[in-house]
Design a protein around this motif. Structure first.
Motif, short mmCIF file in Angstrom:
data_model
loop_
_atom_site.label_atom_id
_atom_site.label_comp_id
_atom_site.label_asym_id
_atom_site.label_seq_id
_atom_site.Cartn_x
_atom_site.Cartn_y
_atom_site.Cartn_z
N TYR A 38 0.83 -1.21 0.00
CA TYR A 38 0.00 0.00 0.00
C TYR A 38 0.87 1.26 0.00
O TYR A 38 0.57 2.22 -0.71
N VAL A 39 1.93 1.25 0.79
CA VAL A 39 2.81 2.43 0.83
C VAL A 39 3.50 2.61 -0.52
O VAL A 39 3.60 3.74 -1.03
N GLY A 42 0.96 4.01 -2.85
CA GLY A 42 0.67 5.39 -2.48
C GLY A 42 1.76 6.35 -2.94
O GLY A 42 1.47 7.40 -3.51
N THR A 43 3.01 5.98 -2.71
CA THR A 43 4.10 6.87 -3.13
C THR A 43 4.20 6.95 -4.66
O THR A 43 4.54 8.01 -5.19
N ARG A 55 -3.80 8.84 -1.33
CA ARG A 55 -4.41 8.90 0.01
C ARG A 55 -5.16 7.60 0.32
O ARG A 55 -5.06 7.06 1.42
N LEU A 58 -2.65 4.88 1.18
CA LEU A 58 -1.94 5.15 2.43
C LEU A 58 -2.87 5.01 3.64
O LEU A 58 -2.45 4.53 4.69
N ALA A 71 4.10 4.99 5.68
CA ALA A 71 2.77 5.54 5.41
C ALA A 71 2.62 6.93 6.01
O ALA A 71 2.06 7.84 5.37
N ALA A 74 4.66 9.44 3.91
CA ALA A 74 4.01 9.69 2.62
C ALA A 74 2.76 10.54 2.80
O ALA A 74 2.46 11.40 1.96
N MET A 75 2.04 10.34 3.90
CA MET A 75 0.89 11.21 4.18
C MET A 75 1.35 12.65 4.37
O MET A 75 0.66 13.59 3.97
#
Length: 187
Positions: A38-39, A42-43, A55, A58, A71, A74-75
């Motif tokens: 997921y990370v 997301g990135t 989003r 993350l 996470a 990245a947020m």
């Protein structure tokens, strides 16, 4: 004979059954892998400037692991891109509180601080990140450290950082140009 055949057949049937165990360790490994995926997604979406998709992924990672440093960092990038500097800084700090050794988080936070004009604080983050010899993008860390050193007026420190960036990047043009500039400026 028929009874022994039934016993053998029954034994083969029972032996063919598979026992499925759901150990805590297997669940934890699966969860960690899902969080990493997921990370990573997301990135990648952040890199494409698709903040909504980033989003979503993350937040899924944070549902599984609320303290995951990747996470959280990245947020921070998302919040910063959305013009929410307080939330961004809080995310970066939470990331580093969760894992002081998370170098990528330090790099993100250092870049955030640099963009906010907080060069001394940025320098601290880049210095800490530069000590991680296993970080795969150390050349850019030293380049960013050089930029920061220049901003605070430390040409000697900038020259040293740019020189290290050149060594690690094997002559990247951007690093060479920056090194040349600081050498000329310092005489």
């Amino acid at each position: 004979m028929r009874a022994s055949f039934v016993v053998v057949l029954l034994a083969m049937f029972v032996a063919g059954c598979v026992t499925n165990t759901d150990s805590r360790f297997a669940r934890e490994a699966d969860r960690d892998k899902a969080v990493r995926n997921y990370v990573q997604l997301g990135t990648a979406y952040i890199g494409q400037n698709n903040l909504e998709r980033a989003r979503h992924h993350l937040e899924r990672a944070l549902e599984l692991s609320p303290d995951d440093p990747g996470a959280l960092a990245a947020m921070g990038l998302i919040y910063n891109a959305e013009g929410e500097p307080e939330l961004a800084e809080r995310s970066f700090r939470e990331s580093l509180d969760s894992d002081q050794g998370y170098t990528r988080g330090r790099v993100y936070y250092g870049a955030f601080l640099y963009g906010a004009g907080r060069f001394e604080d940025s320098r601290e983050q880049f210095l800490a990140a530069s000590r991680d010899t296993s970080y795969n993008d150390r050349a850019s860390v030293f380049f960013n450290l050089g930029l920061t050193e220049e901003r605070i007026g430390n040409l000697e420190g900038a020259t040293t950082a740019y020189r290290r960036a050149v060594e690690l990047s094997r002559g990247d043009a951007k690093s060479l140009l920056a090194l040349s500039r600081t050498l000329v400026e310092s005489g």
